[in-house]
Each structure stands twice: as C-alpha cells, then as structure tokens.
Design an enzyme around this catalytic site. Structure first.
Site, PDB file in Angstrom:
ATOM      1  CG  ASP A 107      -1.933   1.066   1.244  1.00  0.00           C
ATOM      2  OD1 ASP A 107      -1.907   1.892   0.306  1.00  0.00           O
ATOM      3  OD2 ASP A 107      -2.760   1.108   2.164  1.00  0.00           O
ATOM      4  CD  GLU A 161      -5.167  -0.869  -0.824  1.00  0.00           C
ATOM      5  OE1 GLU A 161      -5.461  -2.001  -0.411  1.00  0.00           O
ATOM      6  OE2 GLU A 161      -5.920   0.116  -0.767  1.00  0.00           O
TER       7      GLU A 161
END
Length: 672
Positions: A108, A200
DNA sequence: GGGAACCGATTAG
DNA sequence: TTCCACTAATCGGTTCCC
C-alpha cells in the site's frame, strides 16, 4: 463561541451523536484530538441538507438495530441451541478449509497522490497538503492528517480543521505513471499480482520465498526498498497466510493467526464498514473478531448464509489464498454532481452530457451493454436508481440518452444535485461486429450457467438447514396493503399519473423489434447532436402533457437521426395497423372480435401486441421471434414502470415498516 | 420454485 | 468565496413470468 453554543444546547455534546468516519484511526492520525475534529465536523455540517440526510440514515440504522435486537429476543432456547449447533458445524467445516501454505503480501503506497505531488513539487514538503478540491479530498499528507484532515473529507471541512491547508488538484496521469513504476516492481515478486487500485496490490510471494529461502517479512522489506528506489515513494507492506489478513504482519502459523485475530476490532477487517460495525456492536455486542465466534449461533440465526459464513471466517482468520482469474469489468458508469436544480431543460442537457461521457468511455473499452441504470441524488441527498434492460446491446450516446431520458422522465418533476448513468450486461463482442441477438442470448446462457455452477459450488458446503433463516426476515412488522401490493393484485390507482408512463414505455417497447432493426441502419451511425435545445424542451413538456412517449427527436437532433426518428414514431403510433388490427366502432377487435372500450388504452395495446407477436411468430425470418416476443418485452417494460410508480408513492420501501435484515457485506467473498 | 430484472444499501479506494 | 466525489462490485429483498 462553539463552547457557548454547546452549553446552551439541550445536549451538552451533540457532536457525539453525529457519527462520521473522519475520526477513525488512519496512518498518521495518531494523537489527533478526535473530540475537537468531531466537534468541528459537526458544527460545519449542522443544518445542511447533507446533515439532515445523514440524520435520517442514522435514525433508520437505529431502527434496524432495534429490529434485530427484537428478533434476537424472540429466539427461544431451542432456537438458540439449534443455531449454535449449526454454527459449531460450520466452524469445523471452515477450519477444515484453512490453508497455511501460501504467503500473501499486501503493498500500500503511503499517501500516494500526496506523495506523488510532493515529489513533483518539493516545496510542498513539510506543509499540510491535500489532493482534491473544496468539495472532496482524495488524499491528505501526514502533516495534514495531524489536523484530522483525511481522504473522503469535503475540502471546506478540511479547511476549517486546518486553515493553512494547501489544496492540489488531482492529476491522474501522474499517479498512473507512478503506479506503473510500482507495478513493475510487484511483477518481479508475483507476475500475477492483484492490483486493488492505483496504489494497492496483493502479491502471492510463496514461490519467491521458497526460491530464495527468505521469510515473507524479509521479502516485504526488500520490496519496500525496491519500490522506494524505483519511484522515490514509500510504501507499507503486510504479510500473512491469506488476503484477509495480508494488511497485517503474521506468520503462517495457526496459533499466531488466532492470537492476533482474537483481539482485533472488527472494523479493521476489510468488508466491515461503519454500518456493519454499528449493527454488530449494538445489536449483538460484538466488537472483536473473537466475539464473532463466541456469538456464532446468533449470527447464523439472524443473517444469511453467506454473511454468517463471512463473519465466522473473520473470527477464524480464514481468507482467500487463491489467485482469482482476472475478472472482466461488469459495469461502466459516469456520474456528475452539480448545483441542485429542477429545471427540466437543464436536467435533460446534463443527462445528454453524461450520456456522451459514458459513450466515450464505452468506446475506449470497446463495450456494448443492454441494461442502463439512471442514478439520481435529490437536492436532499436521497439516492435513487432506475434501470431498464433492452433486448439489444447498445453503446451509442443516442441509445444511451434515449433510454436515460425515458427513465428520467418518469421521475419528473424532481430537484436533483447528481445524475449518473451506468451500463451493464455487457456483450463480449466488440463495437462494430455484427449484432446478433440470438448469438448473444446463447452467450448469456453459457455465462449464466457458469455462474450458477460457481454459486452452487460456493454454497454446497453450507448447511442446508439454515435455509429457514430466511423466514426470520419476514417475521417483523405487520402487513398492510400498499401500492405495490395493489399492483400485485392488478389494482391500479386511477389517480396515479404514472399509469400514463406505463403506457408510454409500453408503447415504445412494443415496437422495439422494429426499432432495433432500424437503429442498425447506416444512418443511425452518424453522430447526433446531444444538446437538447430550449425548443426541444418545449416539446418535452408538450409530449408530457399529452401523456404519450417522448419522440426520438429529443434524443438526437441531427437531420439523419430525425429521419430515423420519424420512422420510429410511425412504428410507435401505427403498430396496430402493422398487425392488421382495427378497432371496429372503436370497440371491437377486427381480428378476433374481442370487445374493449376505448379507454382501455393499455389493455388495447397489449392486445395489439399479442396479435403482432402472433404474426411475428409465423414469420420465421424474424430473428426476434426466436428470442423474445413483443408481448414478452412489453410485459417486462410494464413491470419496470410499475416499479418506478411504486417508488414514487412510497419512496423508500425498505425504510418503512419492512425493516428486514438487509445485506451489509459486499465484497466479503471476493477479496478475502 | 427458479430465474430475471429492478432497487436500495454497503463497502472500498 | 467555496459547502459532502466518483467508479465499481456485490448482496438481499421484491416482484413477476414461466
């Protein structure tokens, strides 16, 4: 000032009852004065239409929770025992599926958009900054987060929290570029990685770990360094045995998983949002994952199969470990917010703009769809959707606008602040390929058969004795005959102007077969004017008053299109002649002799459709007679408009007495 | 009863 | 000054047709 207001109020701290998501913990938000943020958000929002709508929604949620508590209280000791057995068995079954053989990594990017902007403009470094505008913020950097500013917060509230906040407009081209750089790194570790968004991704690093004799944690550390070297950006990485837990750092050991998951607040689990958290907490006293297992019997008693299954999986820390096949897009949409207006000319114009935007996106993806959904947000923030499914696949802005206009027309008059269009039920064929409804029907058949099989497999392992749970959904509330029930018994409200709308849609759809053929004519390929002029808007009201369907001119104004539309109109208003039907003495069908008074407009049209269908069925050359008769189509469309009508009488059927156990958990079976 | 269509709601980024 | 986005997926409920 604020303090004085609060002191003079009936409740000392009214903002406490205003539940926003803005005070939830997020990276960089440690040490934020939550109470201060909550108060400022409340004071800024108080009294607005948005706020009022939020209050309505909260009241409904409270009602829903009360309802579930009541249902819970109704369970007898025998019921509880039964569902506990069900839950225990299901827990054993789920436990048997636990797979500790894979290592999943979740990457992330940290404050991605903000970080990219800082990279391209280093003067922003160290200053509170947010990417987005006054209406909405996409990302805030860590300096801004210290003030309570965060993603999905309106800019004007963010500015109240942090007056020196710098706003930077979004630049997706930039973010896509950096996203591609990160993905090149991810590919080295897992060529089949799953991108969850621009910033992500989920990676199955099992093989890399084996090949290089490294732990998941070591690989994660290396990947973070590599991303930083390639992009100049930082990222976080979690490692766990499955995707449900990959945002955390866990070893592939059952005890480690169970120990960790037990004390984990349920809100930390992907798929459990604000509403679900409140329901589970307030109706069942569940706040941690451990409590999901402890109260498994109740969950099995009061939730659907799949939902209860998801909850129990969460309690066990079991998530998906397979790499799903790349799934194709299922819908495409475009929506825009604007200053609330009830000006019909303006609304049609905006609808035309959105149809054009959607069409452009459809073309980029080479997509054709057959279900169009109109999304509306009223001036009071109430969200509605209205859908229509066509027999043929379409993608042109003319077709999109044609269906969209019909859907919008049924909602007028209305004051709106947002409109959106979504197209779904895609055809696998690309634009330009010959359109063959029969073939598409076959494709659909194959696809749906596959889906059915998949669902069957998914639900096979579930205990069949939980089926009776659905009865619970119908237990609450008393019943009374309402408009939709009248509809069910074939009773129509003579004062309901929407009956006319039913007729309108009916007229149009009854000629779909003819119209569909015409739309494929070369002339229809020309680009039509999208903007509805004032004159045309005048026609809109004229047609509205007449109670007849919107003529096609209003859906595309080019001369070529007009020719085609005139032909369409002929088909609309002369379908009876086309099937040879004449109402003798304006009363008796010339074909079968059935008698029907002139004011039975709709019934007459259906009767006419019946004869038309009969004729088409005899005409083997008609491809439509092999797929769906006009009669079938007209019935379908009639139902669509009936549903619209029902909503207008009773805008939120679920929000009233019929408080059943709604679904709360999207994505729960997908990513985890 | 099963399937299709529609609708509202929730979630996530 | 500005006053709560946009895209996509999914699920449960409801209604209706076959």
């Amino acid at each position: 000032m604020e303090k004085n207001e609060n002191l003079s109020g009936d409740k000392p701290r009214p903002w406490h009852s205003y539940h926003t998501v803005y005070t939830n913990a997020k990276a960089g938000m440690e040490g934020v004065d939550k109470e201060k943020v909550q108060r400022i958000v409340y004071e800024t929002s108080k009294g607005s239409k948005y706020f009022e709508n939020e209050e309505k929604k909260e009241a409904l949620l409270r009602q829903k929770i009360e309802n579930m508590r009541a249902q819970r209280a109704k369970l007898s000791a025998a019921d509880l025992s039964h569902y506990q057995t069900v839950a225990d068995r299901r827990i054993l079954e789920l436990e048997a599926t636990r797979d500790l053989s894979r290592i999943w990594l979740h990457a992330d990017m940290d404050a991605f958009y903000a970080a990219v902007e800082t990279l391209s403009n280093p003067s922003l470094k160290g200053k509170p900054m947010a990417v987005g505008g006054m209406s909405m913020i996409s990302t805030a950097n860590y300096e801004a987060r210290r003030f309570g500013v965060r993603a999905a917060m309106p800019g004007f509230i963010a500015r109240k929290l942090c007056p020196e906040l710098i706003f930077v407009p979004t630049d997706f081209k930039k973010y896509t570029h950096y996203s591609e750089l990160t993905r090149k790194v991810f590919e080295k570790y897992d060529p089949n990685f799953m991108a969850a968004s621009l910033d992500e991704a989920y990676l199955d690093i099992t093989e890399v770990c084996k090949e290089r004799s490294m732990s998941g944690g070591e690989i994660a550390e290396e990947l973070r360094k590599c991303v930083n070297e390639e992009t100049g950006l930082t990222c976080s990485a979690g490692v766990a045995p499955n995707r449900l837990l990959a945002k955390f750092v866990l070893t592939n050991d059952r005890m480690a998983v169970m120990t960790f998951i037990f004390s984990l607040p349920i809100r930390k689990i992907g798929g459990i949002g604000k509403v679900t958290e409140h329901i589970l907490r307030d109706a069942f006293g569940i706040s941690t994952c451990e409590e999901m297992l402890q109260k498994g019997g109740l969950l099995c008693a009061l939730f659907s199969h799949s939902t209860a299954d998801f909850f129990l999986s969460v309690g066990l820390g079991i998530g998906r470990t397979d790499t799903p096949q790349v799934s194709s897009r299922k819908s495409i949409s475009s929506e825009r917010t604007f200053s609330a207006t009830d000006d019909e000319t303006l609304l049609y114009q905006k609808l035309a703009d959105i149809a054009e935007m959607l069409c452009t996106d459809m073309k980029k993806g080479g997509l054709c769809g057959r279900t169009l959904t109109l999304k509306l947000k009223t001036a009071s923030f109430e969200v509605r959707s209205r859908a229509v499914t066509s027999e043929k696949y379409f993608s042109s802005s003319e077709d999109i606008l044609k269906y969209a206009s019909k859907l919008l027309k049924a909602e007028l008059p209305i004051s709106l602040r947002l409109m959106g269009l979504r197209l779904s039920h895609f055809n696998e064929d690309k634009i330009g390929s010959p359109s063959d409804p029969t073939q598409k029907t076959l494709n659909n058949f194959i696809v749906s058969a596959d889906l059915s099989r998949k669902n069957l497999v998914d639900s096979k392992s579930l205990g069949s004795d939980i089926n009776d749970l659905k009865l619970m959904n119908n237990m609450e509330g008393s019943f009374s005959i309402e408009s939709h029930e009248l509809q069910r018994y074939g009773i129509r409200d003579p004062l309901d102007s929407n009956n006319l709308q039913d007729l309108n849609v009916h007229h149009c759809t009854s000629t779909d077969s003819v119209e569909a053929e015409k739309i494929r004519e070369p002339s229809s390929n020309k680009i039509a004017d999208k903007v509805i002029t004032k004159d045309m808007a005048g026609e809109v009201s004229q047609w509205k008053e007449s109670g007849l369907s919107l003529p096609g001119q209003l859906e595309g104004g080019s001369p070529d299109r007009v020719n085609q539309v005139i032909m369409d109109n002929e088909t609309v208003f002369s379908s009876e002649q086309k099937d040879g039907l004449v109402w003798v003495d304006d009363y008796k069908c010339s074909l079968c002799g059935i008698e029907m008074p002139p004011y039975f407009d709709e019934e007459r049209q259906e009767h006419s459709d019946f004869h038309l269908a009969e004729r088409l069925q005899n005409d083997e050359s008609s491809i439509y007679s092999r797929t769906s008769t006009p009669r079938q189509r007209s019935v379908k469309k009639d139902r669509i408009s009936s549903q619209s009508k029902r909503k207008r009488h009773k805008p939120s059927p679920k929000k009233g007495r019929h408080l059943s156990i709604d679904m709360f958990f999207a994505k729960s079976n997908q990513n985890f």
